[in-house]
Write a protein that holds these residues in place. Structure first.
Motif, short mmCIF file in Angstrom:
data_model
loop_
_atom_site.label_atom_id
_atom_site.label_comp_id
_atom_site.label_asym_id
_atom_site.label_seq_id
_atom_site.Cartn_x
_atom_site.Cartn_y
_atom_site.Cartn_z
N GLU A 138 0.82 -1.23 -0.01
CA GLU A 138 -0.02 0.08 0.10
C GLU A 138 0.71 1.09 -0.04
O GLU A 138 1.96 1.34 0.67
CB GLU A 138 -0.99 0.04 1.25
CG GLU A 138 -2.06 -1.06 0.93
CD GLU A 138 -3.06 -0.42 2.37
OE1 GLU A 138 -4.18 -0.30 2.05
OE2 GLU A 138 -2.65 -0.67 3.41
N PHE A 139 0.52 2.09 -0.59
CA PHE A 139 1.33 3.47 -0.65
C PHE A 139 0.59 4.59 -0.90
O PHE A 139 -0.43 4.61 -1.72
CB PHE A 139 2.34 3.40 -2.01
CG PHE A 139 1.90 3.27 -3.32
CD1 PHE A 139 1.96 4.42 -3.97
CD2 PHE A 139 1.52 2.16 -3.87
CE1 PHE A 139 1.44 4.40 -5.12
CE2 PHE A 139 1.02 1.92 -5.25
CZ PHE A 139 0.87 3.16 -5.97
N ALA A 140 1.12 5.91 -0.64
CA ALA A 140 0.58 7.31 -0.88
C ALA A 140 1.68 7.96 -1.45
O ALA A 140 2.84 7.71 -1.43
CB ALA A 140 0.11 7.76 0.46
N LEU A 141 1.38 9.04 -2.29
CA LEU A 141 2.26 9.98 -3.08
C LEU A 141 2.09 11.28 -2.65
O LEU A 141 1.03 11.78 -2.27
CB LEU A 141 1.86 9.78 -4.54
CG LEU A 141 1.77 8.53 -5.40
CD1 LEU A 141 1.36 8.65 -6.60
CD2 LEU A 141 3.05 7.72 -5.03
N ILE A 142 3.15 11.96 -2.07
CA ILE A 142 3.26 13.14 -1.35
C ILE A 142 4.12 13.81 -2.04
O ILE A 142 5.47 13.78 -2.03
CB ILE A 142 3.48 12.76 0.02
CG1 ILE A 142 2.63 11.70 0.66
CG2 ILE A 142 3.29 13.86 0.85
CD1 ILE A 142 3.23 11.26 1.89
N GLY A 143 3.86 15.15 -2.59
CA GLY A 143 4.79 16.27 -2.99
C GLY A 143 5.51 15.69 -4.27
O GLY A 143 6.53 16.35 -4.57
N VAL A 144 4.84 14.89 -4.98
CA VAL A 144 5.54 14.62 -6.36
C VAL A 144 5.36 15.36 -7.51
O VAL A 144 4.16 16.00 -7.51
CB VAL A 144 5.26 12.92 -6.62
CG1 VAL A 144 6.02 12.03 -5.67
CG2 VAL A 144 3.94 12.73 -6.76
N GLY A 145 6.16 15.22 -8.27
CA GLY A 145 5.65 15.96 -9.83
C GLY A 145 6.31 15.47 -11.05
O GLY A 145 7.13 14.51 -11.07
N VAL A 146 5.57 15.99 -12.12
CA VAL A 146 6.08 15.35 -13.49
C VAL A 146 6.98 16.65 -13.76
O VAL A 146 6.71 17.88 -13.60
CB VAL A 146 4.76 15.48 -14.49
CG1 VAL A 146 5.03 15.48 -15.75
CG2 VAL A 146 3.92 14.30 -13.86
#
Length: 363
Positions: A138-146
């Motif tokens: 299980e995971f969450a994405l935090i403060g990521v960007g393309v």
């Protein structure tokens, strides 16, 4: 004296060009597979915490690695907004063997992966994303960007769509990433400023440092060259401006593990000129005047999403007259500290609110 010094200056310039040339090639082509994560102590520390922390908590933090100040300070920001204890896993190619060894064990123990920040949606991390999906952690994405950049493709759309679909929560760092991910999947996605802003604001108590008479050039040599910019000409023009206006020229590539020094250097500068995203973000977080130079899209996305500043294509700063005009204008149009802090505190609270929602959901 001038005649005797001339060869020394030529040799010094030649050695500097050789050093810079070897440096960016090492960072670009060697470090991704032979990686000490900045230095030997950092490597040893990472290996130690793998054995003692990764499986001891309900969460594990995943980010690129520590050798880039921007990646590391973003990770520290993720820790800041979540307030959850956990070990670390690196998702750069150099750390993939260790990552694989622990992902399966994390799934078995019900450890949740908190991933970010940084520009992880690029092909350099394709192996990581495939491994993560296969692990069923299980995971969450935090403060990521393309990040869009000439000569570098994005992560394949099909793979990125699967990542978005599988993520339990997604909090991105700019409007472009938000809109791009929403075209792939109907998942709920929230927008926030880069988590590093929260870390910097807390660690500095929201106070600007004592300014010195310094112009700090935060430079990204490889990305500048890939966008057709002469780093040497850019550096020469900034040094010439400093000579004309009585500033001290300093330079940083924002690589290394000393976050405290990096923040201090930014906060003490009279003006920052940065082609690195986190040179701009750290300036923004500490209310240090800065001029964004665009050699890729991620810096432009940040500026457009979170500030009212004007950025410039880095190639424009190869013209001395243009450089002089922009820097003089910037030094006479500095925003008031109170106004900037008001906007900052609202964005900081939005990030903390997201962290609170994560704690309620998982922990």
């Amino acid at each position: 004296m001038l005649v005797r010094d001339f060869p020394n200056k030529r040799i010094k310039g030649l050695l500097e060009r050789i050093k810079n040339g070897l440096g960016w090639r090492y960072q670009q082509f060697v470090e991704p597979t032979i990686d000490l994560y900045g230095d030997i102590p950092s490597f040893v520390k990472y290996q130690y915490q793998l054995k003692t922390k990764v499986l001891k908590h309900k969460a594990v933090y995943i980010y690129a690695n520590r050798r880039n100040i921007g990646d590391y300070i973003s990770h520290l920001g993720v820790r800041e907004i979540t307030g959850i204890q956990g070990g670390e896993l690196y998702c750069s190619k150099g750390g993939h063997k260790d990552l694989l060894a622990y992902l399966e064990r994390c799934r078995e123990k019900g450890v949740v992966a908190l991933i970010g920040g940084g520009g992880l949606f690029q092909p350099a991390f394709e192996l990581f994303w495939n491994s993560l999906l296969a692990s069923k952690v299980e995971f969450a994405l935090i403060g990521v960007g393309v990040n869009q950049m000439a000569g570098r493709p994005l992560l394949p759309r099909e793979l990125l769509s699967k990542v978005v679909q599988r993520a339990e929560s997604i909090h991105v760092r700019d409007n472009f990433t938000l809109e791009y991910l929403q075209t792939l999947n109907e998942a709920e996605i929230t927008l926030g400023v880069c988590p590093s802003v929260n870390f910097i604001n807390r660690s500095t108590h929201g106070q600007k440092g004592d300014s010195t008479n310094t112009l700090l050039h935060v430079v990204h040599p490889s990305d500048l060259r890939m966008s057709g910019v002469s780093v040497e000409r850019l550096r020469e023009n900034l040094r010439q401006f400093c000579k004309e206006e009585g500033f001290c020229y300093r330079e940083s590539d924002n690589m290394g593990t000393n976050v405290t020094k990096a923040i201090k250097d930014i906060r003490s500068a009279a003006l920052v000129v940065s082609s690195r995203l986190h040179g701009c973000i750290m300036s923004y977080a500490s209310n240090t005047p800065f001029v964004p130079l665009y050699c890729d899209k991620k810096t432009e996305y940040f500026v457009d999403s979170h500030t009212d500043k004007k950025g410039y294509e880095a190639v424009q700063f190869q013209d001395m007259k243009f450089t002089r005009g922009v820097l003089k204008k910037e030094l006479t149009e500095i925003s008031s500290y109170s106004n900037v802090q008001g906007v900052l505190q609202r964005k900081i609270k939005e990030n903390y609110d997201f962290g609170e929602s994560l704690r309620a959901k998982f922990f």
